[in-house]
Enzyme design. Structure first.
Site, PDB file in Angstrom:
ATOM      1  N   ARG A 102       0.812  -1.210   0.000  1.00 59.80           N
ATOM      2  CA  ARG A 102       0.000   0.000   0.000  1.00 59.80           C
ATOM      3  C   ARG A 102       0.848   1.264   0.000  1.00 59.80           C
ATOM      4  O   ARG A 102       0.526   2.233  -0.699  1.00 59.80           O
ATOM      5  CB  ARG A 102      -0.953  -0.018   1.197  1.00 59.80           C
ATOM      6  CG  ARG A 102      -1.913   1.168   1.278  1.00 59.80           C
ATOM      7  CD  ARG A 102      -2.550   1.559  -0.038  1.00 59.80           C
ATOM      8  NE  ARG A 102      -3.160   0.440  -0.750  1.00 59.80           N
ATOM      9  CZ  ARG A 102      -3.511   0.476  -2.031  1.00 59.80           C
ATOM     10  NH1 ARG A 102      -3.279   1.562  -2.761  1.00 59.80           N
ATOM     11  NH2 ARG A 102      -4.076  -0.564  -2.600  1.00 59.80           N
ATOM     12  N   LYS A 137       2.672  24.319  -1.220  1.00 57.45           N
ATOM     13  CA  LYS A 137       1.292  23.814  -1.217  1.00 57.45           C
ATOM     14  C   LYS A 137       1.314  22.308  -1.497  1.00 57.45           C
ATOM     15  O   LYS A 137       0.936  21.833  -2.567  1.00 57.45           O
ATOM     16  CB  LYS A 137       0.453  24.564  -2.245  1.00 57.45           C
ATOM     17  CG  LYS A 137       0.324  26.052  -1.924  1.00 57.45           C
ATOM     18  CD  LYS A 137      -0.438  26.798  -2.997  1.00 57.45           C
ATOM     19  CE  LYS A 137      -0.504  28.287  -2.675  1.00 57.45           C
ATOM     20  NZ  LYS A 137      -1.199  29.072  -3.733  1.00 57.45           N
ATOM     21  N   LYS A 169       6.526  37.910   1.805  1.00 60.52           N
ATOM     22  CA  LYS A 169       5.286  38.063   1.043  1.00 60.52           C
ATOM     23  C   LYS A 169       4.483  39.238   1.597  1.00 60.52           C
ATOM     24  O   LYS A 169       4.931  39.953   2.493  1.00 60.52           O
ATOM     25  CB  LYS A 169       4.496  36.759   1.079  1.00 60.52           C
ATOM     26  CG  LYS A 169       5.285  35.578   0.489  1.00 60.52           C
ATOM     27  CD  LYS A 169       4.413  34.372   0.239  1.00 60.52           C
ATOM     28  CE  LYS A 169       3.504  34.581  -0.942  1.00 60.52           C
ATOM     29  NZ  LYS A 169       2.707  33.369  -1.256  1.00 60.52           N
ATOM     30  N   GLU A 202       8.086  39.663  -2.494  1.00 64.77           N
ATOM     31  CA  GLU A 202       6.896  39.757  -3.333  1.00 64.77           C
ATOM     32  C   GLU A 202       6.568  41.214  -3.633  1.00 64.77           C
ATOM     33  O   GLU A 202       6.617  42.077  -2.756  1.00 64.77           O
ATOM     34  CB  GLU A 202       5.706  39.103  -2.632  1.00 64.77           C
ATOM     35  CG  GLU A 202       4.404  39.165  -3.426  1.00 64.77           C
ATOM     36  CD  GLU A 202       3.250  38.498  -2.697  1.00 64.77           C
ATOM     37  OE1 GLU A 202       3.252  37.266  -2.600  1.00 64.77           O
ATOM     38  OE2 GLU A 202       2.366  39.217  -2.196  1.00 64.77           O
ATOM     39  N   ASP A 224       3.465  39.094  -8.228  1.00 68.11           N
ATOM     40  CA  ASP A 224       2.243  38.383  -7.850  1.00 68.11           C
ATOM     41  C   ASP A 224       1.013  39.020  -8.491  1.00 68.11           C
ATOM     42  O   ASP A 224       0.717  40.198  -8.266  1.00 68.11           O
ATOM     43  CB  ASP A 224       2.094  38.377  -6.329  1.00 68.11           C
ATOM     44  CG  ASP A 224       0.962  37.468  -5.875  1.00 68.11           C
ATOM     45  OD1 ASP A 224       0.915  36.301  -6.307  1.00 68.11           O
ATOM     46  OD2 ASP A 224       0.110  37.936  -5.095  1.00 68.11           O
TER      47      ASP A 224
END
Length: 285
Positions: A102, A137, A169, A202, A224
């Protein structure tokens, strides 16, 4: 990025924790009906099309569960595969094969999906100088696998976590009191701590790009949610000052147009958080 040694440590943790989670105090299904001395053989069968990833990880899983297992590999990581292909044979203790099954499948299905999507994005960028980057992410607990899959698919790894690169950021900038204070405080912090970390800042508009460029020590400016015209203007303005990266609202339909604007990198969370597992199975024979 982190060192090879640290990356391997992450993989070791993933394997140990996954086996602990899945096996617990024993694979009672196998223990109940398969004698310990029974041996067998199984094949990894592809039931989909795409880019294969996770073969080398599977080797590590089998070795962790039972070093006596023997793996014969026919298709390696990064290879295109199609329905019906056989990737490898694994032979040895039947109990050990079933105990490993698995984790091997879960990892390879996920990694192959990420490698496939990353490869699709790299193909879209062919002929440009822009590279595709992953992000943070990722699925908690298996980041190393997903970032590994990105490189197998032809992409580049961004920072591994919060500790191996500085990324200022919008929230960092706002909490710090602005772009210049954020950069100056960061440079002071790195010097005080004796740290050698690259700094990405950013920018939300061209005025912020200009302010960033008034400060030394910036490795890359992240553009961005810039549109094409703003991106082209920013790239021209930045020139050789530092690297450039685009993010925000970039997908398969517009990625190449952003690359044509001249950015060094495009970062995409979708290559790790929005994929469908490749269909693979492990079959005894």
């Amino acid at each position: 990025m982190i060192s090879d040694k640290q990356f391997q440590k992450e993989l070791d943790i993933i394997i140990a924790n996954a086996i602990r989670e899945d096996v617990g105090d024993g694979d009672h299904s196998s223990l109940a009906c398969i004698p310990a001395d029974v041996t067998g053989k199984a094949k990894l069968l592809v039931k989909d099309n795409g880019i294969l990833a996770g073969v080398d990880f599977a080797k590590q899983v089998f070795a962790y569960v039972d070093p006596a297992l023997k793996m014969e590999t026919f298709i390696t990581d990064g290879s295109p595969v199609q329905h019906g292909d056989v990737v490898f044979h694994i032979s040895g203790s039947s109990q050990s094969i079933l105990k490993s099954e698995r984790l091997v499948l879960n990892a390879m299905q996920r990694m192959s999906a990420i490698a496939t999507k990353t490869n699709k994005y790299t193909e879209l960028l062919k002929g440009t100088t822009t590279k595709i980057l992953d992000t943070r992410k990722t699925t908690p607990g298996i980041r190393a696998l997903e970032k590994w899959a990105v490189t197998i698919g032809g992409g580049k790894n961004h920072r591994f976590g919060l500790y191996d690169m500085i990324m200022l950021k919008d929230n960092h900038i706002d909490f710090a009191g602005g772009i210049t204070p954020a950069i100056q405080k960061t440079l002071g912090y790195l010097k005080a701590k004796g740290l050698d970390l690259k700094i990405i800042v950013e920018a939300r508009n061209l005025d912020e790009v200009r302010e960033i460029m008034e400060n030394p020590g910036v490795h890359r400016i992240l553009l961005d949610n810039f549109d094409y015209e703003q991106t082209r203007e920013a790239v021209a303005l930045i020139g050789d000052f530092c690297q450039t990266e685009s993010s925000g609202g970039i997908n398969e339909s517009n990625m190449r147009e952003y690359a044509k604007c001249g950015v060094d990198y495009i970062s995409s969370g979708a290559i790790t958080h929005s994929v469908y597992n490749m269909d693979l199975s492990l079959k005894a024979f």
